[in-house]
Design an enzyme around this catalytic site. Structure first.
Site, PDB file in Angstrom:
ATOM      1  N   LYS A 272       0.835  -1.210   0.000  1.00  0.00           N
ATOM      2  CA  LYS A 272       0.000   0.000   0.000  1.00  0.00           C
ATOM      3  C   LYS A 272       0.863   1.251   0.000  1.00  0.00           C
ATOM      4  CE  LYS A 272      -1.894   1.454   4.128  1.00  0.00           C
ATOM      5  NZ  LYS A 272      -1.537   2.833   4.470  1.00  0.00           N
ATOM      6  N   ASN A 273       1.823   1.303   0.917  1.00  0.00           N
ATOM      7  CA  ASN A 273       2.569   2.541   1.121  1.00  0.00           C
ATOM      8  C   ASN A 273       3.654   2.777   0.071  1.00  0.00           C
ATOM      9  OD1 ASN A 273       0.908   3.052   3.227  1.00  0.00           O
ATOM     10  ND2 ASN A 273       2.376   2.509   4.843  1.00  0.00           N
TER      11      ASN A 273
ATOM     12  N   CYS B  79      -5.684   7.658   9.727  1.00  0.00           N
ATOM     13  CA  CYS B  79      -5.687   7.001  11.032  1.00  0.00           C
ATOM     14  C   CYS B  79      -5.335   7.987  12.129  1.00  0.00           C
ATOM     15  CB  CYS B  79      -4.663   5.867  11.051  1.00  0.00           C
ATOM     16  SG  CYS B  79      -5.085   4.519   9.967  1.00  0.00           S
TER      17      CYS B  79
ATOM     18  N   ARG C 106      -0.973  14.444  13.957  1.00  0.00           N
ATOM     19  CA  ARG C 106      -0.229  14.188  12.715  1.00  0.00           C
ATOM     20  C   ARG C 106      -0.093  15.498  11.944  1.00  0.00           C
ATOM     21  NH1 ARG C 106      -1.969   8.544  10.031  1.00  0.00           N
ATOM     22  NH2 ARG C 106       0.125   8.635   9.201  1.00  0.00           N
TER      23      ARG C 106
ATOM     24  N   ASP D 169       4.130   0.228  12.380  1.00  0.00           N
ATOM     25  CA  ASP D 169       2.922  -0.448  11.889  1.00  0.00           C
ATOM     26  C   ASP D 169       2.844  -1.905  12.340  1.00  0.00           C
ATOM     27  OD1 ASP D 169       2.121   1.843  10.579  1.00  0.00           O
ATOM     28  OD2 ASP D 169       3.098   1.310   8.705  1.00  0.00           O
TER      29      ASP D 169
ATOM     30  N   ARG E 165      -8.789  -0.895   4.382  1.00  0.00           N
ATOM     31  CA  ARG E 165      -7.963   0.183   3.812  1.00  0.00           C
ATOM     32  C   ARG E 165      -6.565  -0.333   3.496  1.00  0.00           C
ATOM     33  NH1 ARG E 165      -7.410   5.322   7.268  1.00  0.00           N
ATOM     34  NH2 ARG E 165      -5.880   5.579   5.605  1.00  0.00           N
TER      35      ARG E 165
END
Ligand code: EPU
Length: 423
Positions: free
Chosen positions: A27-28, A121, A126, A311, A404
């Site tokens: 994903k990232n 999230c 952030r 994570d 997600r």
């Protein structure tokens, strides 16, 4: 939201899961590469793109800017020639922190960009101060109104030296992307070294960018002209998904084989699991993992890559509840990433939270099934792991948050013998 809950039959501490799980694309890595494609005036083709909600959201953000996005299975094509928009869709941007990745490419290509404070999230505060001050170093001007930012550099971004005050993955990617179209060379110092930064640089280089040092703290970018490539670009395997399933194997695996893994990217997880006494057979691109008879306690500390990823912290904490003795967990990246602990305690875990960054876990404690909502992608997955180990039937709500970041999680888990249903 319907079908937003996973029902899981717990294994009551048994290790019965057996079979193969294929790791999806990262994903990232896919998200910044999709953002970078906006700077390529033509068609970009990507392979091994995970089929997850954040990719849908990024595709819709690109379409709202005027790009053409087509998707079939795990391939994705983006036509960015006709893009003219420079205002990010507010609702979509607020659903995903990674929307900030678009700020660099749009600003670099069009000389201006407008976007709301990105959502995503809730892992603590952030902020985006690091992005804003880096854009200022490249002589862009910004104004803020009601949490909407407008950044402009009508004559293009200048070159310069950027020192990131904190190591940030998406700030490194965003500035690296923007710098490829700046008027003069840019040096990024104290850059993030994550494999996803390297993957983004590899994509840009394949399109003609001149980037040296991605994967080290100092990245040097010379201005270039980007051109579309006929060859598809392959997204790297998801190291967070791989680590999550390694932890599943350590917790409840009779024998789980994980395929499509880049072993080098998960060294920190492998090292932690080995210390705990987990049986691992490591091959070039697959790993076989089994739960040991007895798990040993360890102290873990999250760190920027190549350290243990933040994570992976919540899934790792679930495993530590099943280790015999006292472990500590130190979360160094985010200040809200141990918030899920109170729910685990209600499942029977013995965890002392000393402050937002430090917890002590005393094991081994059998876990009891519960009905709980996952608070974010990674803690949601961690709750699934807790439910796997627990006695009884758990319901984990907010499946859409897990979706997600994890592709077809129920198919992957039922493939190794778990009784899991989406309800
Ligand atoms: N930070 C600032 N100011 C900024 C930017 C960041 O103070 O302007 C701080 C953050 O508050 C945090 C630290 O810097 O304390 C590091 O955050 P970073 O910017 O690296 O996180 P990110 O780029 O927003 C990416 C991943 C996250 C992952 C973190 C850390 C993407 C799209 N997201 O986020 O992934 O947790 O790096 O590795 O790449 C996830 O996939 O579930 C996820 C949250």
């Amino acid at each position: 939201m319907s079908h937003d809950t996973f029902e899981i039959e717990g294994l009551n501490g048994e290790s019965t899961l057996e079979g193969t799980i294929a790791v999806s694309g990262a994903k990232n890595a896919a998200l910044p590469v999709m953002a970078a494609s906006l700077m390529v005036p033509g068609e970009t083709h990507l392979q091994n793109v995970p089929d997850i909600r954040d990719i849908d959201s990024m595709a819709r953000l690109l379409e709202k800017l005027g790009a053409f996005v087509t998707r079939k299975d795990h391939t994705l094509s983006i036509g960015a020639k006709e893009v003219t928009g420079s205002v990010l869709d507010s609702e979509l941007s607020k659903s995903m922190r990674a929307s900030i990745l678009l700020a660099g490419p749009i600003l670099a290509r069009f000389g201006q960009v407008t976007f709301p404070h990105p959502g995503g999230c809730v892992l603590g505060s952030r902020p985006i101060d690091v992005f804003l001050s880096a854009f200022r170093t490249l002589e862009a001007e910004y104004s803020e109104n009601d949490e909407t930012y407008s950044i402009s550099a009508p004559n293009g971004l200048s070159g310069g030296e950027i020192f990131f005050r904190v190591v940030s993955v998406t700030a490194t990617e965003t500035l690296m992307m923007a710098a490829t179209l700046a008027k003069a060379p840019v040096t990024l110092r104290n850059s993030a070294m994550e494999p996803e930064v390297v993957a983004t640089a590899e994509f840009l280089k394949a399109c003609g960018a001149s980037i040296e040092g991605a994967g080290t703290p100092t990245i040097f970018i010379r201005p270039s002209h980007l051109t579309p490539q006929d060859q598809p670009f392959a997204i790297i395997p998801d190291r967070i998904e791989a680590s999550s399933f390694l932890i599943l194997g350590a917790l409840a695996g009779k024998k789980i084989t994980l395929t499509g893994v880049n072993v080098e990217h998960v060294f920190a997880t492998i090292e932690a699991l080995s210390e705990m006494g987990v049986g691992l057979e490591i091959h070039k691109d697959f790993i076989v993992v089994s739960a040991p008879k007895k798990l040993l306690p360890i102290n873990v500390k999250t760190h920027e890559y190549p350290g243990l990823a933040t994570d992976v912290q919540a899934p790792m904490t679930i495993l530590l509840t099943q280790a015999e003795g006292e472990s500590t967990v130190l979360e160094t990246i985010f200040d809200g990433r141990l918030n899920y602990v109170s729910e685990l305690v209600r499942m029977g875990a013995e965890i002392q939270l000393w402050n937002p960054h430090k917890a002590t876990v005393r094991g081994r404690t059998p876990l009891k099934a519960r009905d709980i909502d996952g608070p974010d992608i990674r803690a949601g997955l961690a709750f699934i792991l807790a439910a796997v180990s627990a006695e009884g039937t758990s319901h984990i709500g907010n499946a859409h948050l897990i979706d997600r970041g994890y592709e077809k999680i129920e198919e992957k888990l039922s493939g190794v013998g778990l009784l899991i249903k989406r309800k």
